[in-house]
Each structure stands twice: as C-alpha cells, then as structure tokens.
Design an enzyme around this catalytic site. Structure first.
Site, PDB file in Angstrom:
ATOM      1  N   CYS A  19      48.302  13.948  80.918  1.00 16.64           N
ATOM      2  CA  CYS A  19      49.626  13.827  81.547  1.00 16.64           C
ATOM      3  C   CYS A  19      50.469  12.772  80.849  1.00 16.64           C
ATOM      4  CB  CYS A  19      49.455  13.454  83.012  1.00 16.64           C
ATOM      5  SG  CYS A  19      48.330  14.556  83.858  1.00 16.64           S
ATOM      6  N   LYS A  63      59.394  14.322  87.239  1.00 16.21           N
ATOM      7  CA  LYS A  63      57.980  14.311  86.840  1.00 16.21           C
ATOM      8  C   LYS A  63      57.815  13.691  85.447  1.00 16.21           C
ATOM      9  CE  LYS A  63      53.681  15.316  86.338  1.00 16.21           C
ATOM     10  NZ  LYS A  63      52.606  14.876  87.206  1.00 16.21           N
TER      11      LYS A  63
HETATM   12  N1  SAJ Z   1      46.273   2.837  81.015  1.00 11.01           N
HETATM   13  C1  SAJ Z   1      46.407   1.659  80.267  1.00 11.01           C
HETATM   14  N2  SAJ Z   1      46.879   0.536  80.898  1.00 11.01           N
HETATM   15  C2  SAJ Z   1      47.237   0.542  82.216  1.00 11.01           C
HETATM   16  C3  SAJ Z   1      47.129   1.748  82.958  1.00 11.01           C
HETATM   17  C4  SAJ Z   1      46.636   2.886  82.332  1.00 11.01           C
HETATM   18  O1  SAJ Z   1      46.096   1.611  79.080  1.00 11.01           O
HETATM   19  O2  SAJ Z   1      47.653  -0.522  82.712  1.00 11.01           O
HETATM   20  C5  SAJ Z   1      45.780   4.069  80.350  1.00 11.01           C
HETATM   21  C6  SAJ Z   1      44.491   4.620  80.955  1.00 11.01           C
HETATM   22  O3  SAJ Z   1      43.363   3.977  80.431  1.00 11.01           O
HETATM   23  C7  SAJ Z   1      44.581   6.078  80.539  1.00 11.01           C
HETATM   24  C8  SAJ Z   1      46.078   6.365  80.584  1.00 11.01           C
HETATM   25  O4  SAJ Z   1      46.728   5.102  80.556  1.00 11.01           O
HETATM   26  O5  SAJ Z   1      44.108   6.249  79.208  1.00 11.01           O
HETATM   27  C9  SAJ Z   1      46.559   7.139  81.781  1.00 11.01           C
HETATM   28  O6  SAJ Z   1      45.892   6.714  82.966  1.00 11.01           O
HETATM   29  P1  SAJ Z   1      46.630   6.557  84.377  1.00 11.01           P
HETATM   30  O7  SAJ Z   1      45.636   6.080  85.370  1.00 11.01           O
HETATM   31  O8  SAJ Z   1      47.840   5.731  84.218  1.00 11.01           O
HETATM   32  O9  SAJ Z   1      47.180   8.021  84.747  1.00 11.01           O
HETATM   33  P2  SAJ Z   1      46.565   9.516  84.852  1.00 11.01           P
HETATM   34  O10 SAJ Z   1      46.827  10.202  83.558  1.00 11.01           O
HETATM   35  O11 SAJ Z   1      45.199   9.559  85.390  1.00 11.01           O
HETATM   36  O12 SAJ Z   1      47.530  10.131  86.017  1.00 11.01           O
HETATM   37  C10 SAJ Z   1      48.947  10.057  85.854  1.00 11.01           C
HETATM   38  C11 SAJ Z   1      49.581   9.487  87.129  1.00 11.01           C
HETATM   39  N3  SAJ Z   1      50.978   9.177  86.894  1.00 11.01           N
HETATM   40  C12 SAJ Z   1      51.510   7.933  87.165  1.00 11.01           C
HETATM   41  O13 SAJ Z   1      50.855   7.033  87.615  1.00 11.01           O
HETATM   42  C13 SAJ Z   1      52.978   7.769  86.917  1.00 11.01           C
HETATM   43  C14 SAJ Z   1      49.445  10.494  88.269  1.00 11.01           C
HETATM   44  O14 SAJ Z   1      50.111  10.050  89.448  1.00 11.01           O
HETATM   45  C15 SAJ Z   1      50.031  11.858  87.842  1.00 11.01           C
HETATM   46  O15 SAJ Z   1      49.913  12.839  88.861  1.00 11.01           O
HETATM   47  C16 SAJ Z   1      49.243  12.329  86.625  1.00 11.01           C
HETATM   48  O16 SAJ Z   1      49.447  11.364  85.567  1.00 11.01           O
HETATM   49  C17 SAJ Z   1      49.773  13.704  86.244  1.00 11.01           C
HETATM   50  O17 SAJ Z   1      49.113  14.703  86.602  1.00 11.01           O
HETATM   51  O18 SAJ Z   1      50.865  13.795  85.684  1.00 11.01           O
END
Ligand code: SAJ
Length: 401
Positions: free
Chosen positions: A255, A201
């Site tokens: 997360c 995780k």
């Molecule tokens: N972000 C960027 N650039 C990108 C992708 C995301 O700057 O290319 C930023 C987003 O704007 C945001 C942050 O990263 O601020 C996180 O967003 P996210 O969409 O990547 O993830 P979360 O936090 O909504 O959900 C994540 C997911 N983990 C992964 O994709 C590895 C989800 O599957 C998990 O279940 C969740 O964390 C969790 O509960 O741990």
C-alpha cells in the site's frame, strides 16, 4: 438483500465475512476455484487474526457463499487488486474486468461500489462504461467509491470502527452507498464525491510515506554527522507540535510503497515531494545493503577472513509474516548474491522460505560476526546488545546507534 463482493482477498474476504456475520446474505466471487472451495468449507486462504472464526460461523449460518461467477444482487462491491503496469503506472484492468462481468447482471436500484485503491477518475470511468453498455440504467443505479483503510493484523476491528470516506458520482449515489456501510460500520461515514474519495486514499498513504521519508533522510544525515537518530527523533518529538515517524530499512507492503505512484503517474509535475519521498524510501534499502557490504569488506581487511553475517528479519514490518514488497527481503537478496554461505537469515514469523534457508534467532545471533537488524521484531528486542560484534541496527531494535 443480497450483497456481492468481487474479489475475496486481504480486504474483500474480511469485509464480506463481517457483513455476512451481521446476518446479511453475501455472495463472494473469486477467479480462483481453490479460494472459492476453501471459503465454502468455512476455511480461509489468508492470514488475519480472528478471520477464520467469522468466516466459519457465516458459512455455517448460510449467509456467506462463494463462487467463481457473479450473480444478480442488490449491492456490488469491487475489491480487486490494482497493481502496476510498465514503470509505476496504475493498472485498473482488474476493476474494469470485474465491472464488465457485472454489466449484464446490473438492474434498477442496484448499488455499485469500488473499494480497490484506484487512480483519480476511475469511478467516473467505470460509470461511463456501465452507462455506455447499459444506457437504460443511467440515473437508476448508484455508483460510488469507498476506500478501505484497515491495517493488516487488525482488520476485523478496523473494518467496524474506522471512519469511512464515501464518494458517489452524484449525491444520490453517495447517500445509497452510505446506507450500505451503516449496516456494519460503527465509525463515522463521511460523504464526498468520487474523485475526492479516490484521492483521499492515495493521500493517506502518501502522507505516511512522506513522513517516513523525512525520518529516513534524518537517519542518513545522522549517520554522517555521528548523531544517534533515534535519540534525536525522541528529543525533537518532545516539542508539542513535532511528531516525526521512525526510520527503518525502507518502506514496504503493498500500500504505502505503491499508492503514492498512483498520484505521481497522473500528476508528475505537481507531485515532486511525493515522488522524491518514494525514491528516498527506496534508496534507504539500497543504502542499508551498501552498509552491510562495506562492513563485510572492512571486517575481512581487519581479520583476514570473511565474516559471517546475520540478516535479522525478512517481513515488511515488525511482528508479521508478510514478506510481500519487503525492503528486508530486497536487502537480503542484494547482499547475499552468490555468497549464500557467509549469511544466516532469520525470520521468526515464518517456518520456512523457498529461497532463504532460515536460522533460529539465538543461533544466528551467537554465531554471527556482523548482525544487521532489518526489522524490529519483538524476538530481536529481547536480545542483549553485543559490543564485540559489528552491530548494524537499521530498524531501531536497540536505538543505540
Ligand atoms: N514504517 C517505517 N517507519 C514508521 C512506520 C512504518 O519505516 O514509522 C514502514 C514499515 O516498516 C513498513 C511500511 O512503513 O515497511 C508500511 O507500514 P505501515 O504500518 O505504515 O502501513 P501498512 O502498509 O501496513 O498499512 C497502511 C495503513 N495506512 C496508513 O497508516 C496511512 C493502513 O491504514 C492502510 O489501510 C493500508 O496501508 C492500505 O491498505 O492502504
């Protein structure tokens, strides 16, 4: 069979509801009586598409009930928060408190599973606690870890269709936990041990954090080099083995911006890349705030008056209403300080905010001299580019600079 969930938050409630919707009897436990009351009325206290219906139908069918206290059950899931204590130290006190509550209720043949994001070794620690207090249960109950991996906004689909990684303190525990997840998961169920499942995780979210840090580092370099980072990444990604993520105003949410610290806290010397990525992603938000302040100073020097600045977006990622651990909110707080009147704050996904006075998208865009895009919401992508304004596109809304 009775399945018990300790914790009815963003993960506990949807999972409890999905299991109950399958016709299995579920008892949900939450310390907050208001949450319990809401669920027992068939209503919900969190925002997640489709959840309301699943909860209502399960409560009406009598398979889902909530209470503030746990009961004797066959499967117990611990789905409580694991926040920070001190400086980025994981705090597992809620997991421990939940386990202590369960201690007198555990019986022969029970399955105890932790889903909360936890530092490596937590499941073994809880097993030690259980067997210290209830030695007669050693070898007679199953203890396992299975992290949730669902994406907020798509939880109900991902709960059923994502693969799961399941690790017990011994093989029998793993097998027993797998049997439980078979009740509702259509994705593959991968068996491992508890420590690997815990680390898995943390690894998934750290991997994404490191990859975003790489994109954010490129954005800092490109800003100095006079290169459009969005075009650069698109072109680099044309290589068959390159897949760079997108830069932004920082990394938020509860997360990805949190979990890597769980590795750094326990293995500081070995996790330099993970720690640096975390720092870089935090720095990116500070850098955006500095850029906005500098643009405001330059404008004032050039025009002899203070500019009106629109801050576009407060959520932690596009098209959601969740502001927790949001880099955009951090930037807004940092730049606004005592000059509230010189800013227009826009967040189309929420009606109102206790700190920020919100302005409509079009009105703010018309009136502002400086427009800083902090989140790439769809409402912003529908706007047309304005050459005569100072445009700071940190989120890649237009991908022009
Ligand atoms: N972000 C960027 N650039 C990108 C992708 C995301 O700057 O290319 C930023 C987003 O704007 C945001 C942050 O990263 O601020 C996180 O967003 P996210 O969409 O990547 O993830 P979360 O936090 O909504 O959900 C994540 C997911 N983990 C992964 O994709 C590895 C989800 O599957 C998990 O279940 C969740 O964390 C969790 O509960 O741990």
């Amino acid at each position: 069979m009775l399945v018990q969930f300790i914790g009815l938050g963003y993960i506990g409630l949807p999972t409890a509801a999905v299991v109950a919707h399958k016709g299995v009897k579920v008892h949900g436990v939450n310390v907050n009586p208001h949450v319990v009351e809401t669920i027992n009325k068939g209503e919900i206290h969190i925002v997640e598409p489709g959840l309301r219906e699943v909860v209502r139908e399960s409560v009406e069918a009598g398979t889902l009930t909530a209470a503030t206290e746990p009961v004797a059950a066959d499967v117990h899931l611990v789905v409580v928060p694991t926040p920070f204590k001190g400086v980025y130290e994981p705090d597992i006190s809620f997991v421990e408190a939940a386990t202590r509550k369960l201690l007198p209720l555990l019986k022969d043949g029970d399955t105890y599973i932790i889903e909360s994001t936890s530092p490596v070794g937590t499941t073994e620690k809880m097993a030690e606690l259980i067997f210290r207090e209830r030695p007669e249960l050693e070898g007679r109950i199953s203890v396992a870890y299975c992290p949730e991996r669902v994406l907020p906004g798509n939880v109900l689909h991902e709960l059923v269709h994502n693969d799961r990684v399941i690790g017990g303190i011994d093989e029998a525990s793993t097998a027993k936990a797998i049997e439980f997840y078979r009740l509702f998961v259509e994705g593959e169920l991968h068996a491992t041990n508890a420590r690997t499942a815990e680390m898995c995780k943390l690894t998934e979210n750290s991997s994404r954090d490191v990859q975003i840090a790489f994109a954010n580092e490129l954005s800092l370099i490109c800003d100095k080099a006079g290169i459009n980072v969005w075009e650069l990444i698109t072109l680099a990604n044309k290589h068959p083995r390159v897949n760079i993520l997108q830069p932004g105003s920082g990394v938020g949410g509860h997360c990805i911006a949190v979990d890597p610290w769980f590795i750094v806290a326990d293995y500081p010397k070995e996790s330099r890349l993970i720690g640096t990525a975390r720092e870089l992603n935090n720095y990116k938000s500070f850098w955006c705030a500095e850029k906005i302040r500098n643009a405001m100073l330059e404008f004032e020097l050039k025009h002899g008056r203070k500019p009106l600045t629109a801050l576009m977006g407060l959520a932690f990622k596009p098209d959601i209403d969740d502001l927790r651990e949001s880099p955009a909110k951090y930037i807004a707080q940092k730049v606004m300080q005592s000059e509230q009147d010189n800013f227009l704050v826009v967040e189309p996904n929420i009606e109102e905010h206790s700190v920020f006075k919100l302005t409509d998208v079009d009105e703010a865009y018309e009136r502002a001299d400086i427009v800083a895009f902090l989140v790439a919401h769809k409402e912003f992508k529908a706007l047309d580019w304005r050459d005569h304004k100072v445009m700071l596109d940190f989120a890649g809304v237009f991908k022009r600079s």
